[in-house]
Design an enzyme around this catalytic site. Structure first.
Site, short mmCIF file in Angstrom:
data_model
loop_
_atom_site.label_atom_id
_atom_site.label_comp_id
_atom_site.label_asym_id
_atom_site.label_seq_id
_atom_site.Cartn_x
_atom_site.Cartn_y
_atom_site.Cartn_z
N GLU A 251 -10.76 -0.68 5.44
CA GLU A 251 -9.46 -0.94 6.32
C GLU A 251 -9.95 -0.81 7.93
OE1 GLU A 251 -4.83 0.40 6.95
OE2 GLU A 251 -6.31 1.87 6.25
N SER B 248 -4.70 7.07 13.81
CA SER B 248 -4.18 7.01 15.32
C SER B 248 -5.43 6.94 15.93
CB SER B 248 -3.25 8.35 15.67
OG SER B 248 -4.12 9.20 15.70
N GLN C 206 0.91 -1.03 0.05
CA GLN C 206 0.02 0.01 0.03
C GLN C 206 0.88 1.19 -0.27
OE1 GLN C 206 -1.72 1.21 3.71
NE2 GLN C 206 -3.51 1.81 2.86
#
Lengths: 398, 387, 398, 387
Positions: free
Chosen positions: C244, C383, C126
């Site tokens: 994802e 995050s 990726q």
């Protein structure tokens, strides 16, 4: 580096302790240690006893009739008073308005007010917060319009501790509405007996009523009661806020509460044995005891800075945050130590001399209310979020 | 695997919400808790009319033979209005015990009147030294002819003042701390020798201390097997745990809502305080705790009717531990984010906080249940909660 | 409400479990469960075994050659694979680029790439993050200039997992530098063997080298390798980011690690007894076991939403935050269970077949490195701070 | 009450800072840890020249008879550069033990060479089952003529590979777990029967496993009283705890600095990430933890030389618990705030994090010391740390 107290300091501690043993009335001590309601007469009575010894204003220099103690001596005095179960000295007169008067007041104001604060004749309260202000103090809206020799005051203050007992209130008011925020604010001393002053109690979640709203409707305040210059009040307020935060660690009170937690955990039984023998509960006591030990040393480090005339700056914010969190942990531990006995709400039993029916032991009565009430500790005197902003800005440059 | 509520459950929820929206606004609740009794027979009657009191009772006795999922629906709705009526003590604990352990005669005598709201029950179990250890019971019941005589002191009996009939645990054998020898008795609150001191709790519920001095009961007052009462009490407390966990979900949902609304409107430094990232993350953390608590409460509700006592014990301990931790965080942060207003009696948020705090202390606090779960783990592998 | 699996789902689980027992090579299982290094051949070998059974792309619909499993079946498959010690399926091909190709790729792209992803012939990586971007993905700077039928690419990607093994990389590139942020970005498929592509490993704090920098210097990419329209790449990327994050709870892996913690705590001794008999340490295990139990149900709640075709939105952020924190707690518990034996750094012993000298038991070797390395779990894939921003914005309207 | 350092202490700190600024930049450190030995004799010699190795040694043997405050000064400076040379094992544990327990002959033989940097010591105490329970020692020393023969296995001996002489604990009496019967022996690392497996630790320090097979030592190898070695080891570990707490202060101060600098320069969404309030508060929390840890470390340093063993035990337990908790939080958050770069080998922050993590695991982790403090509390009131 030497963390022990000097011989002089130890002698001083012994002197304070001796005085407290002799002069703190037993019934007052019992009320404080038993978590009972304290009335105006309790506070004032104790203030007068201290005044006779010249100790009613521990933070004042000798020039103004104080004992002239240094930072460490003041700390020792506070700690011994807390440990002995003396009622706390109300800070609004001696710690808040007095330093401002000493620094910025006129000679006439000093002569009029300081001796009466010292003697306990005048009970003061603080008129800073307003509904809508809060952490953003500078957004205050109470108006004071100058008319000849008086300011005509209109507005509302809130969260005013002990206003129901107070003789005087010091207020931040807006004297120039055209200027924004910190500008245009003045610092006024207002007689609570003035026509147009109304006090309305705010009942807190524990059923208590120690804070108030104070309403001002066309209250006339002599211009002589303005401290310093017009529209410069914010400067004096900032000076005062610094003073307010320094002592907020509350180490002495925390140490007394820690003792109380241990005593309770030794009395309560779990699984047929004293609760303190349950390692899991004891670990929680151990954790907060260690945090308090560290806080005490941190506090001493700040005192050592003060002794060297280094003004404690953002360090005071650390003391506030850690101190309030430890206080909250201790009140919560006391509640958890009670188990199911934490549930009953028995406010009548908080009055000394209560002889009615009671669920559970008498000493357990104040505990849950204290936990509930002390959620305020991380909110007032600059919320812990504000303190962290200060630390980030001033100590880390963020 | 599905998380859907049945049509009936959705209808029940909606009916409760309608009832409480109308009859239990904050001002009305204030009146109710300020009344002498501290709760409303009128609300109780309306709950009866909705069928909410009978939902778990056996069909033979006028009930709907519902499950703990039905209880979850009811409790979450009650939690959203911090309802003070004694649903947990009277229905979950009291009626639940009679349903599960009662003789036909006892069930026939009591349950239809529970369903109609005329008969209130309460479980008088805890004593001064019990804390959360259910076996530590010192109250004695000695045989007396065909009946028994009871002596002892019970503390903090939830709903004990309102109750018509108490279910009193007492030792017919054994010593405090021993699992065997505890028996349950149905005791009329007006029987000679029963003395009650009733009081409010910090969350405006009511409880009572009960003193039993030579209280005589007939042989048919014995509920369940003689000496075998402890497992019944344990199952009742597990049902109580599942119920207050669901109630806590309702309380916490409101606290998150109140707090999110408050920070969106309250301005400081010229902007709504909800624009401060620290407060945004605090609310995000509150929300996550509520979602995790919700998951554990669902698991508890689908487990607590099981006949597998070991499974019930573990899952309810896990649920109460997690919900207790969430309750502590969500309650404290709701107050913190409300600032000064949060600690006033005037603001609803403080009352939700108090109820949540006391739920945390009821049937064992989070630490107690974490320790219990941990100790059960030491004795063997955790049974899978699901197949 | 019913939290148990249906009979069909239980049969499916048994089928998967049976397949794994028969087909997962023992040496591979040992490597995975022993925390040994896995090489390209380990991943590809396992992928091919799954491919033979038609299971190499568990998330693909039947139309594209996948098994057509629903969300619950995929979850059961993942959980059984994790429990059995199968190597994880590399997500970059099957879970990341493939859904984008299915949704936005041309027929030719689908025909060319999807079968090779399925078979394991093409290993993908990726190309999103760049130095300087990070959480602020849209600030990316890699340029792709159109020249006739090719894009000439220049720039750098970073944190590219397994780029050293990859055949292809999918990249977000800036095709229109005049437009700002999300605009002007295109989605390119780049052959890693293209002239001008350089891979440089980034050594992580545990001494490992699973991530890389990838440099592009005048790399020519056929225009045919652009997915969808020029300058619309951000749309496709957002679609992919959603995918994802959904599976990030990692419940299966956490359950395996929890078992490992218990096994380690049963083997290690403290005070002459198994560590797990120390109530304090066991309480920490209990705490995380309860959190994991709740997370599993929360995950099931999200799956139930997916089954009903309700797109999981911000709920996926909750799974990411809670899942990563539980992973970190588990890796930390394993390390703490080791005590002093957590200190030795023995990377050579992470290669299967190592026979050199060893301090402590072999199973202890990967544990501290795993703790150190897994600090990344709260950093990557958005995050945890970014996830909390998302929750505050989308679930609370802040 | 004062928190000032003496003139000599300030000079020592400045000299160390100068030395390490010049000779221990991050690139140089990388070379040192990549070398075969994994540490630098050159740096060690320079530390000797500064007097840093002799600061605590008795004056009679070339030392400065310093206190734990001197150690604090040294360790904080070493922590700021994450120095890997074996100061704690060789000087604090090894030389400290010989200073406190050695005979005149032993001190005369070893300490001047310690001071000059020629003699490295290490304490070989831990074994596979010791964990943090110091009494759980199984290595045996049986009398053999006027000497002893040692058999056993020691694990994770810090600085064990570099050492010339090991201080080996072995049982002359009693069983593992018993407090009495442990004796200490000076063992030459080249003696027959001593086998060492040396390796790096995750923080780039070095340690060794030591196997003792029929190792013969003379009678004068006995360090301190026969059977009375455990209190000596305990005091050595307490000195080690005070030292690594001070080292942690240095490490944490740098981590706060590195992180504050990073968030001021790293831009995301068009602004330095240090403008995000959540990160500001995180850093404020890091700073507060460091300050609280600093206070406990000062308390430990002013306590650990005391002759009151109970006081030392409690205060060092409290200090290690608090510093360990601070280390965990500060280390983890430093990485978190650095984002991806924080988990790379290239960034200094990851090396500071690793050292801090391993300090947390050395001489007992925070949980161990909290439990120890708690258990000591159960046995009596905490003695006041100060008059």
């Amino acid at each position: 580096m030497d963390l022990s107290y000097t011989a002089d300091e130890q002698r001083f501690r012994a002197e304070v302790r001796g005085f407290l043993q002799t002069n703190l009335p037993q019934d007052l001590r019992d009320k404080v240690l038993g978590g009972k309601h304290l009335g105006r007469e309790d506070f004032v009575g104790w203030h007068r006893i201290l005044h006779q010894r010249g100790w009613s204003t521990p933070n004042w220099p000798k020039d103004f009739g104080g004992p002239g103690w240094n930072a460490v001596e003041q700390h020792i005095f506070d700690e011994e008073c807390a440990d002995a179960g003396a009622p706390p000295l109300m800070p609004f007169g001696i710690r808040m308005v007095a330093p401002v008067l000493m620094a910025f007041g006129s000679r006439a104001q000093q002569d009029r007010f300081l001796p009466r604060i010292r003697s306990g004749e005048h009970w003061w309260c603080q008129g800073y917060s307003e509904p809508g202000s809060g952490s953003d103090l500078a957004s205050l809206r109470m108006r004071a319009e100058r008319r000849d020799d008086v300011y005509v005051c209109n507005g509302q203050k809130t969260w005013t501790t002990a206003a129901q007992h107070a003789d005087w209130i010091f207020c931040l008011v807006r004297t120039d509405p055209t200027r924004r925020q910190q500008q245009g604010i003045s610092f006024l001393l207002i007689d609570m007996k003035s026509p147009g002053v109304t006090v309305r109690p705010i009942v807190t979640l524990d059923g208590d009523a120690e804070v108030n709203e104070v309403w001002f409707e066309d209250v006339e305040v002599p211009v002589d009661n303005r401290v310093g210059e017009e529209n410069q009040g914010w400067t004096y307020a900032k000076y005062l806020l610094g003073h307010e935060r320094t002592g907020n660690a509350g180490v002495g009170m925390c140490k007394r509460w820690l003792k109380a937690v241990k005593r309770i955990a030794a009395e309560q039984r779990a699984g047929g044995r004293p609760l303190i023998e349950d390692a899991r509960f004891r670990d929680r006591i151990a954790q907060v005891e260690i945090e308090l030990m560290a806080l005490e040393v941190t506090h001493m480090r700040v005192l050592a800075m003060e002794l060297k005339k280094q003004a404690p700056g953002p360090e005071a914010s650390i003391l506030k945050v850690q101190g309030s969190e430890i206080q909250q942990t201790l009140t919560e531990l006391m509640m958890h130590a009670l188990g199911p006995q934490a549930l009953p709400f028995q406010p009548a039993a908080l009055d000394a001399g209560y002889t009615g029916a009671l669920s559970g032991p008498e000493w357990a009565v104040p505990i849950t209310g204290r936990y509930l009430n002390h959620r305020k500790a991380s909110i007032y005197a600059g919320s812990n979020e504000i303190q962290r902003n200060i630390i980030a800005k001033h100590m880390l440059g963020l | 695997m599905n998380f859907d509520f049945s049509e009936e459950q959705n209808q029940l929820r909606e009916a409760l919400v309608r009832l409480l929206d109308r009859g239990y606004e904050f001002a009305r609740r204030k009146q109710i808790v300020a009344s002498d009794a501290g709760w409303s027979r009128d609300i109780w009657r309306q709950l009866a009319e909705l069928g909410a009191l009978a939902i778990r009772l056996p069909e033979a006795h006028g009930g709907a033979a519902g499950t703990a999922i039905d209880t979850l629906v009811v409790m979450e709705a009650l939690g959203r209005r911090i309802v003070v009526e004694p649903y947990v003590p009277a229905i979950i604990l009291g009626a639940g015990l009679v349903s599960r352990a009662g003789s036909d005669a006892q069930r026939t005598r009591l349950l239809p009147r529970v369903a109609s709201g005329e008969q209130l029950l309460a479980l008088a179990h805890d004593e001064a030294d019990t804390r959360y250890e259910l076996a530590r019971i010192a109250t004695r019941a000695r045989p007396d002819g065909t009946g028994y005589v009871l002596d002892g002191q019970k503390t903090v009996v939830l709903g004990g003042g309102a109750a018509d009939t108490l279910i009193v645990s007492a030792r017919t054998a054994g010593e405090p701390g021993e699992p065997i020898g505890v028996s349950l008795f149905l005791v009329d609150t007006h029987a000679a020798g029963v003395r009650r001191h009733s009081y409010a709790t910090h969350d405006d519920h009511r409880a009572a201390d009960v003193t039993l001095t030579g209280v005589k009961v007939a042989g048919d007052a014995l509920l369940g097997p003689a000496g075998g009462g402890l497992p019944l009490v344990e199952h009742a407390i597990e049902q109580g745990i599942a119920a207050v966990c669901a109630e806590a979900l309702g309380v916490m949902a409101i606290l998150v809502d109140l707090t999110a609304s408050y920070v969106k409107t309250r301005k400081q430094f010229g902007v709504p305080i909800g624009q401060f990232q620290v407060l945004q993350h605090r609310l995000a953390d509150m929300l996550m705790r509520v979602e995790q608590a919700r998951s554990m409460t669902y698991l508890a509700a689908t487990t607590v009717d099981s006949s597998d006592a070991a499974l019930r014990r573990r899952i309810t301990a896990a649920a109460k531990a997690m919900v207790g931790q969430a309750a502590r965080f969500v309650g404290q942060q709701a107050i913190q984010l409300h600032g000064g207003i949060g600690v006033t009696d005037e603001a609803p948020v403080s009352h939700y906080f108090k109820r949540l705090t006391l739920i945390g202390m009821t049937f064992g606090d989070a630490d107690h249940h974490l320790a219990r779960y941990s100790d059960l783990m030491a004795r063997g592998p955790t049974p899978a909660p699901r197949a």
